[in-house]
Design an enzyme around this catalytic site. Structure first.
Site, mmCIF file in Angstrom:
data_model
loop_
_atom_site.group_PDB
_atom_site.id
_atom_site.type_symbol
_atom_site.label_atom_id
_atom_site.label_comp_id
_atom_site.label_asym_id
_atom_site.label_seq_id
_atom_site.Cartn_x
_atom_site.Cartn_y
_atom_site.Cartn_z
ATOM 1 N N HIS A 67 0.880 -0.929 -0.267
ATOM 2 C CA HIS A 67 -0.045 -0.145 0.059
ATOM 3 C C HIS A 67 0.659 1.463 -0.074
ATOM 4 O O HIS A 67 0.747 2.422 -1.000
ATOM 5 C CB HIS A 67 -0.944 0.094 1.059
ATOM 6 C CG HIS A 67 -2.241 -1.241 0.676
ATOM 7 N ND1 HIS A 67 -2.280 -2.087 1.060
ATOM 8 C CD2 HIS A 67 -3.379 -0.521 0.421
ATOM 9 C CE1 HIS A 67 -2.793 -2.428 0.314
ATOM 10 N NE2 HIS A 67 -3.970 -2.044 -0.030
ATOM 11 N N GLU A 124 -11.426 -9.908 -6.746
ATOM 12 C CA GLU A 124 -10.249 -10.138 -5.803
ATOM 13 C C GLU A 124 -9.820 -10.664 -5.955
ATOM 14 O O GLU A 124 -8.486 -11.431 -5.219
ATOM 15 C CB GLU A 124 -9.718 -8.320 -5.749
ATOM 16 C CG GLU A 124 -10.535 -8.721 -4.249
ATOM 17 C CD GLU A 124 -9.956 -7.477 -2.881
ATOM 18 O OE1 GLU A 124 -8.911 -6.700 -3.582
ATOM 19 O OE2 GLU A 124 -11.426 -6.452 -2.694
ATOM 20 N N ASP A 144 -4.696 -8.082 -5.460
ATOM 21 C CA ASP A 144 -5.880 -9.567 -4.713
ATOM 22 C C ASP A 144 -5.207 -10.229 -5.284
ATOM 23 O O ASP A 144 -4.970 -11.470 -5.020
ATOM 24 C CB ASP A 144 -6.407 -8.593 -3.850
ATOM 25 C CG ASP A 144 -5.955 -8.140 -2.832
ATOM 26 O OD1 ASP A 144 -4.788 -8.281 -2.158
ATOM 27 O OD2 ASP A 144 -6.764 -6.693 -1.830
ATOM 28 N N CYS A 147 -9.533 -1.729 -11.587
ATOM 29 C CA CYS A 147 -9.325 -0.606 -10.231
ATOM 30 C C CYS A 147 -7.689 -1.133 -9.621
ATOM 31 O O CYS A 147 -7.536 0.055 -8.731
ATOM 32 C CB CYS A 147 -10.155 -0.345 -9.045
ATOM 33 S SG CYS A 147 -10.728 -1.731 -8.029
#
Ligand code: PEP
Ligand code: MG
Length: 753
Positions: free
Chosen positions: A361, A602, A626, A673
């Site tokens: 992240h 995901e 993911d 995304c």
């Protein structure tokens, strides 16, 4: 042998530094195997040589002095082959190399085991015997096992700069390799941040005012002494006299000359108090570690605990705000989103972390902010780079410390090219993302922290495709209530209205823990995460849904997205709760509309149930971060396996096709995304497949737009067709690079035009 293995491993793990770990290994291995010599050579990649770092049996003066050229001698052979070599008479081997300075000529028996980490040979552990000797299988296994233990200690030492110190060659002049996390080039000054109360992470810093540091240190010690007295009084009635005596022992340790004088001497020699304390505690703990008595050995953890307590007070006393300088390159072992957000954007030039990967992240945040970043730069001596000049090559994931004039001027040129590219791209701001044959692929923004003052990506995108709601939750001390959440969501919805804003429900867990919602899980990524938490805690979910619905009143540009869906039951349950919140609000008199609702694909299970999922919702959004992690069984944050993490793996491409097919049955649109959407290389594939829209960090919008505007849908389909024939990610990547170069846009993914 098993018992001595266990003992040695334990001692190595407790060793305060690499020097100690090496010393323990050579002494104990020599003793356990009954060899005449045990030595450790470490590879100095910078100078292409093997350096003798520890020995028991050879002359002590040879340590650090014996440097063997790489690729030569038996040590070189073990290193090249990356496997143990066991010779009863080394002298007769063609690769035998006589080494003076060590008295080695008298030895015949030879056993060399490579020290390997992550497929890389870091050094060689060697046993020698005066007579001819063939070491037995058990002995070989024993030495190989210890060599692998040593690999961990060496990697750790590299990370904290200790190895560079031991090699006394200073900081390497060549680049330090890592993983690319955010494209671009940055030149600036290192500002090191480290987690509080972690002694190992404390960097060395010059004491500007040694007497001030002495004063702070002594006050911190005094406060710990007061704490101990308070604890002793408080626990008096619950503890036995024997246990209470522990407090006295701690007081004695705390006030010992070793601890106080040791630290004061180090401060007066120039280090700041936390750095001086770190070294004193390490030295003191080592004394206990070396003791044979298990009870006394355990006392080393008391010493470390005391060190942590003193550090905590010291940090409170000296908690001056961090001084960010212009062109700050933020450096840390494990940077957090908070630490990045703390740097004023205009001062932040680059980000370097010794752990993590491009898909963690922090990497995503860096890309979103358009800040060049390199992750997993394991060789960076974090403790020693404060205030030094750094170059960050975010394209290749490299870092240079104190770059020489040639490297510096080359990177200055690249940075100028980059700036020119960025300003060229500005011309695309208001143009649609449309292929040369008129096919539109709307580009949306991924965000999590919107600043009205400087709304990144506002003009370049057609809305928000993924608003990660975790960040506003992470930066607080408790769960935000409905009103606080509502005003936060309202700001984003208003800022982008009338363009759509897709708000994702809370996706905590995995690598996004909340400080006030502790979870201890062995496998957090396979555990309580995303929708699983919010369905188990419907109060959290309902509060958030009520807040987003209320925030959208009068704007009606909201879409809701559900993360981590792995069963249709989860969608049914979530829809039920959303309808319930909607009805409640209507009953309360709010004019709320039910927005379009989508699910994230995901988890591999969702790929195979796309049709059933698509029937239940209005749109699908693929979270390739993911999805790649779960399809390939590769932790997205783990630098050790980062090479295996690749969104161009054929399995990921086929999953995308399967998702599109499932959605098509019910006429639903599919967006991507995950980070793949923001990769200029991926545009060929995603456009070729017919993905309806892409959502990405602000820093990627114009780059991807430029690719889309430079290719035709027909060309994208051709490239996709060839890509689907490829059997691995590397082949796909090469194909895409060629395709990008062919339209003159190679500069988007590598430095220079
Ligand atoms: C993803 O997994 O691709 C995604 C967009 O979600 P996150 O990165 O927040 O897990
Ligand atoms: Mg995700």
């Amino acid at each position: 042998m098993l018992e001595s293995l266990r003992r040695i491993v334990q001692q190595v793990n407790n060793a305060p530094d690499l020097e100690q770990a090496l010393r323990i290994i050579v002494e104990r291995v020599k003793q356990a195997v009954g060899a005449d010599v045990c030595s450790v050579y470490l590879n100095d990649f910078e100078h292409r040589r093997h350096v003798l770092h520890a020995t028991d049996g050879l002359r002590a003066t040879a340590v650090g002095r014996v440097r063997l050229e790489m690729g030569r001698g038996l040590i070189g052979l073990v290193s090249e082959r990356a496997e143990p070599i066991n010779l009863d008479d080394a002298v007769n081997h063609p690769r035998y190399q006589r080494i003076t300075d060590t008295g080695e000529e008298q030895y015949h028996g030879f056993l060399g085991a490579p020290i390997i980490q992550n497929r890389k040979v870091l050094g060689v552990l060697v046993l020698r015997q005066r007579e001819k000797r063939h070491f037995g299988d058990d002995e070989v296994t024993f030495v190989v096992t210890l060599a692998s233990q040593l690999a961990g200690a060496i990697t750790f030492a590299r990370t904290n700069g200790e190895l560079a110190r031991l090699q006394d060659d200073g900081i390497p002049q060549r680049f330090l390799p890592g993983l690319p996390a955010s494209p671009g080039v940055a030149l600036g000054t290192a500002v090191v941040v480290y987690p509080p109360a972690d002694l190992n992470a404390v960097p060395d810093r010059r004491a500007e005012n040694p007497e001030g540091e002495v004063h702070d240190f002594l006050s911190a010690v005094e406060q710990v002494a007061e704490d101990l007295d308070r604890f002793a009084v408080r626990t008096q009635s619950h503890l036995s006299a024997e246990d209470l005596a522990l407090f006295d022992a701690w007081r004695l340790m705390l006030e010992s000359d070793t601890l106080i004088d040791g630290t004061l001497t180090r401060i007066r020699s120039g280090n700041w108090a936390p750095g001086a304390l770190r070294d004193t505690i390490a030295e003191h703990a080592k004394v206990f570690d070396d003791m044979d008595d298990p009870y006394l050995r355990e006392r080393s953890s008391d010493v470390r605990d005391l060190g942590r307590c003193i550090l905590t007070h010291l940090q409170k006393l000296t908690a001056a705000p961090i001084q960010y300088v212009p062109n700050t390159i933020l450096v840390g072992e494990e940077l957090s989103a908070m630490q990045i957000a703390d740097v004023p954007r205009e001062l932040l030039a680059g980000i370097v972390s010794t752990t993590g990967s491009g898909s963690s992240h922090v990497g995503i945040l860096a890309r979103g902010m358009g800040v060049p970043a390199a992750m997993a730069v394991a060789d960076l001596p974090v403790g020693r780079v404060e205030g030094r000049e750094l170059v960050v090559d975010g394209y290749r994931g490299r870092v240079y410390v104190a770059p020489g004039p040639t490297v510096k001027s080359e990177y200055q040129r690249l940075a100028a090219d980059d700036a020119a590219l960025t300003s060229e791209l500005q011309a695309l701001r208001h143009l649609p993302a449309e292929t040369t044959d008129g096919y539109q692929v709307p580009l949306y923004l991924n965000t999590g922290l919107v600043s009205e003052a400087r709304p990144l990506g506002l003009e370049e995108s057609v809305g928000v495709g993924l608003y990660r709601t975790e960040l506003p939750f992470i930066v607080r001390d408790t769960f935000p209530g409905e009103a606080a959440q509502m005003s936060n969501y309202r700001r984003v919805l208003e800022l982008f209205a009338p363009r759509p804003v897709t708000i994702r429900t809370l996706d905590i867990g995995g690598d996004k823990p909340l400080p006030y919602f502790p979870m201890q899980e062995a496998n957090p990524f396979l555990g309580w995460r995303g929708i699983r938490i919010t369905l188990d805690q419907p109060d959290i979910f309902l509060t958030q849904i009520r807040a987003v619905l209320r925030a959208s009143i009068g704007l009606d540009n909201l879409q809701i997205l559900l993360p981590m869906i792995s069963t249709v039951g989860e969608v049914d349950e979530a829809l039920l709760l959303i309808h319930r919140a909607h009805e409640e609000l209507l009953e309360e008199g709010y004019q709320v509309h039910l927005p379009p609702i989508g699910v994230m694909i995901e988890v591999p299970a969702a790929v195979y149930q796309c049709e059933a999922l698509a029937r239940r919702v209005d749109f699908l959004s693929v979270g390739t971060n993911d999805l790649t992690q779960y399809l390939l069984a590769v932790d997205r944050n783990n630098a050790h396996v980062a090479k295996l993490y690749d969104e161009f793996h054929p399995a990921v491409l086929r999953a995308l096709l399967q998702i599109l097919a499932g959605a098509r049955v019910h006429g639903r649109e599919v967006s991507v995304c995950g980070e793949m959407a923001g990769d200029p290389l991926a545009a060929f594939l995603l456009v070729g497949m017919g993905i309806h829209s892409l959502s990405m960090g602000a820093g990627s919008l114009l780059r991807v737009k430029q690719v889309i505007r430079s290719i035709s849908r027909t060309r994208a389909r051709e490239v996709l067709k060839v890509a689907l024939q490829c059997e691995d990610a590397l082949a796909v990547r090469r194909l895409l690079l060629d395709a990008l170069e062919a339209v003159g846009l190679g500069g988007l993914v590598r430095p220079g035009k």
